[in-house]
Design an enzyme around this catalytic site. Structure first.
Site: not given
Ligand code: CMP
Length: 141
Positions: A11, A51, A114, A117, A128
């Protein structure tokens, strides 16, 4: 166990923090093979489509803002049980809950930033991967 492919994204926050090498090293250390990779800067439309499943979630606007904030590194990973192997090495979505030594524990700042993904199931992975890569730009080994 079957050989699978899965999609991985480094990311924007992790690209900006110079963590591409560290993250790809973790993926290779667990036996995943990088069989396609490219750096791109998502448009708003691309991020919202990718998304789309989260469109109604309260975190959607922030997620989209962050995903278009800078370039990302998208990769196709291949290996035995690749979807699960990648999810295990990524760690829990929230870095504070991720197991020690996982990518999100090491490189994640918070649940929104985080670091990575990864596809959550083989069916999602197929969708994807097709979103980002033409079949002739993927090099299975
Ligand atoms: P990702 O695996 O990219 O899929 C969706 C993203 O939403 C997730 O990682 C997080 O970075 C983001 N996100 C932010 N807040 C939340 C939340 N409360 N629960 C789940 N995903 C979240």
């Amino acid at each position: 166990m079957a050989t699978e492919q899965t999609l991985s994204i480094v990311k924007p926050s992790a690209v900006a923090a110079n963590h591409i090498g560290g993250i790809l090293h973790k993926l290779e250390q667990v036996g995943l093979k990088i069989i396609a990779a490219k750096m791109i800067h998502l448009t708003l439309e691309q991020a919202e489509e990718f998304y789309g499943v989260h469109r109604e979630r309260p975190f959607f606007p922030e997620l989209i803002d962050l995903m278009v904030s800078g370039p990302i590194l998208v990769q196709v990973l291949e290996g035995e049980d690749a979807v699960k192997v990648n999810r295990d090495v990524m760690g829990a979505t929230d870095p504070t809950e991720a197991a020690p030594e996982t990518i999100r524990a090491i490189y994640g700042k918070n649940i929104s930033e985080n670091a990575v993904h990864g596809s959550d199931a083989p069916e999602t992975a197929a969708r994807e991967i097709a979103f980002f890569f033409d079949q002739n730009t993927i090099f299975p080994r």
